[in-house]
Design a protein around this motif. Structure first.
Motif, PDB file in Angstrom:
ATOM      1  N   SER A  83     -12.677  68.517  57.942  1.00  0.00           N
ATOM      2  CA  SER A  83     -13.200  68.770  59.287  1.00  0.00           C
ATOM      3  C   SER A  83     -14.350  69.764  59.193  1.00  0.00           C
ATOM      4  O   SER A  83     -14.290  70.732  58.433  1.00  0.00           O
ATOM      5  CB  SER A  83     -12.121  69.331  60.207  1.00  0.00           C
ATOM      6  N   GLY A 132      -9.413  59.395  60.464  1.00  0.00           N
ATOM      7  CA  GLY A 132     -10.202  60.455  61.062  1.00  0.00           C
ATOM      8  C   GLY A 132     -11.447  59.886  61.731  1.00  0.00           C
ATOM      9  O   GLY A 132     -11.567  58.670  61.926  1.00  0.00           O
ATOM     10  N   GLU A 170     -17.969  71.245  61.819  1.00  0.00           N
ATOM     11  CA  GLU A 170     -18.747  71.155  63.054  1.00  0.00           C
ATOM     12  C   GLU A 170     -20.158  71.673  62.812  1.00  0.00           C
ATOM     13  O   GLU A 170     -20.342  72.677  62.117  1.00  0.00           O
ATOM     14  CB  GLU A 170     -18.092  71.972  64.174  1.00  0.00           C
ATOM     15  N   ASP A 191     -13.853  64.990  61.999  1.00  0.00           N
ATOM     16  CA  ASP A 191     -12.537  65.319  62.532  1.00  0.00           C
ATOM     17  C   ASP A 191     -11.467  64.731  61.616  1.00  0.00           C
ATOM     18  O   ASP A 191     -11.162  63.553  61.667  1.00  0.00           O
ATOM     19  CB  ASP A 191     -12.409  64.740  63.946  1.00  0.00           C
ATOM     20  N   ARG A 192     -10.966  65.585  60.714  1.00  0.00           N
ATOM     21  CA  ARG A 192      -9.890  65.225  59.777  1.00  0.00           C
ATOM     22  C   ARG A 192     -10.201  63.900  59.069  1.00  0.00           C
ATOM     23  O   ARG A 192      -9.384  62.980  59.027  1.00  0.00           O
ATOM     24  CB  ARG A 192      -8.546  65.162  60.503  1.00  0.00           C
ATOM     25  N   ARG A 202     -17.895  62.457  64.782  1.00  0.00           N
ATOM     26  CA  ARG A 202     -18.221  62.619  66.199  1.00  0.00           C
ATOM     27  C   ARG A 202     -19.668  63.085  66.344  1.00  0.00           C
ATOM     28  O   ARG A 202     -20.111  63.966  65.627  1.00  0.00           O
ATOM     29  CB  ARG A 202     -17.274  63.618  66.870  1.00  0.00           C
TER      30      ARG A 202
END
Length: 257
Positions: free
Chosen positions: A28, A63, A30, A10-11, A66
């Motif tokens: 970023s 950032g 996922e 995330d960033r 995750r």
């Protein structure tokens, strides 16, 4: 049912002391369950920095990393234990990643033992099954890495990575240290292991042929910045960014017959 990706940046920005430019800038990405993502770029583009973040070896300067929807907290021992179980890695050179003094069985068992996932006979059984899945006989467990070819050593490294049944497999240039014929067999093995599995793959590579074979999505890095992303077929067939076009055009092609 959660819609959060298994693993995400995330960033994330990474700055190393003494360096004028960030190694990674505002990145970023996922990784969903069962996803197959390639991170592509030349040496120095920031691929290894992303890999270290996704492995939890490093933390971003700004950032977040995750996992399962929550920021990775390296001081939270219980969550990091689950993370270490669920995120495993196959490294570039099996000669460097396998301890020559340890028998193959002990090497493959390492994640099970260090994470307390199995004991005694269960460890031996799971090691045997992992070796069988990568095409090696069970008696390989009693031998040492030097007794195997380069391709077989990479199979051992893959067995070690999958023995804990991870949810995400990270692969750092997994075939670049192998000869052409052996590369094909390892790519085929990875395809077979991922078939029908919910295990996600994140592969760092500069080999666009391997990327096309294994990964559905691709991210292109240039000097620490993501300059292009999308379906691998689209990124390779119709690249939008000049840097991506240069990478694709640099791939050797056989002359027409």
């Amino acid at each position: 049912m959660s819609t959060d990706p298994l693993l995400a940046l995330d960033r994330a920005t990474v700055r190393y002391r003494g360096s004028t430019a960030p190694a990674l800038s505002d990145a970023s990405l996922e990784v969903p369950a069962g996803g197959r993502l390639a991170i592509v770029g030349e040496s120095g583009a920031g691929k290894s920095t992303i890999l270290r973040l996704l492995l939890g070896i490093e933390a971003p300067t700004t950032g977040a990393v995750r996992y399962a929807g929550q920021a990775l907290a390296r001081r939270d021992r219980a969550r990091m234990r689950a993370f270490r179980r669920d995120v495993q890695c196959v490294f570039q050179d099996p000669r460097a990643s396998l301890d020559p003094r340890r028998r193959v069985g002990a090497t493959v068992a390492e994640p099970l033992v260090s994470l307390g996932l199995a004991r005694g006979a269960e460890v031996r059984a799971r090691v045997g099954r992992a070796l069988a899945r990568v095409g090696l006989p069970e008696d390989a467990a009693r031998r040492f890495p030097h007794e195997f070819s380069g391709g077989q050593r990479q199979r051992i490294a893959i067995a070690r990575a999958i023995v804990a049944r991870p949810r995400v497999l990270l692969a750092d240039e997994p075939v670049s240290a192998l000869d052409v014929t052996t590369r094909v067999t390892i790519v085929d093995l990875l395809q077979e292991l991922l078939q029908g599995e919910e295990m996600a793959l994140v592969m760092v590579s500069h080999d666009l042929g391997v990327v096309a074979e294994l990964c559905r999505e691709s991210i292109v890095l240039e000097r620490g910045r993501i300059v292009e992303r999308g379906a691998t077929s689209t990124v390779l067939a119709a690249p939008r960014h000049p840097y991506t076009r240069a990478l694709v055009e640099a791939v050797p092609r056989l002359p027409p017959t």
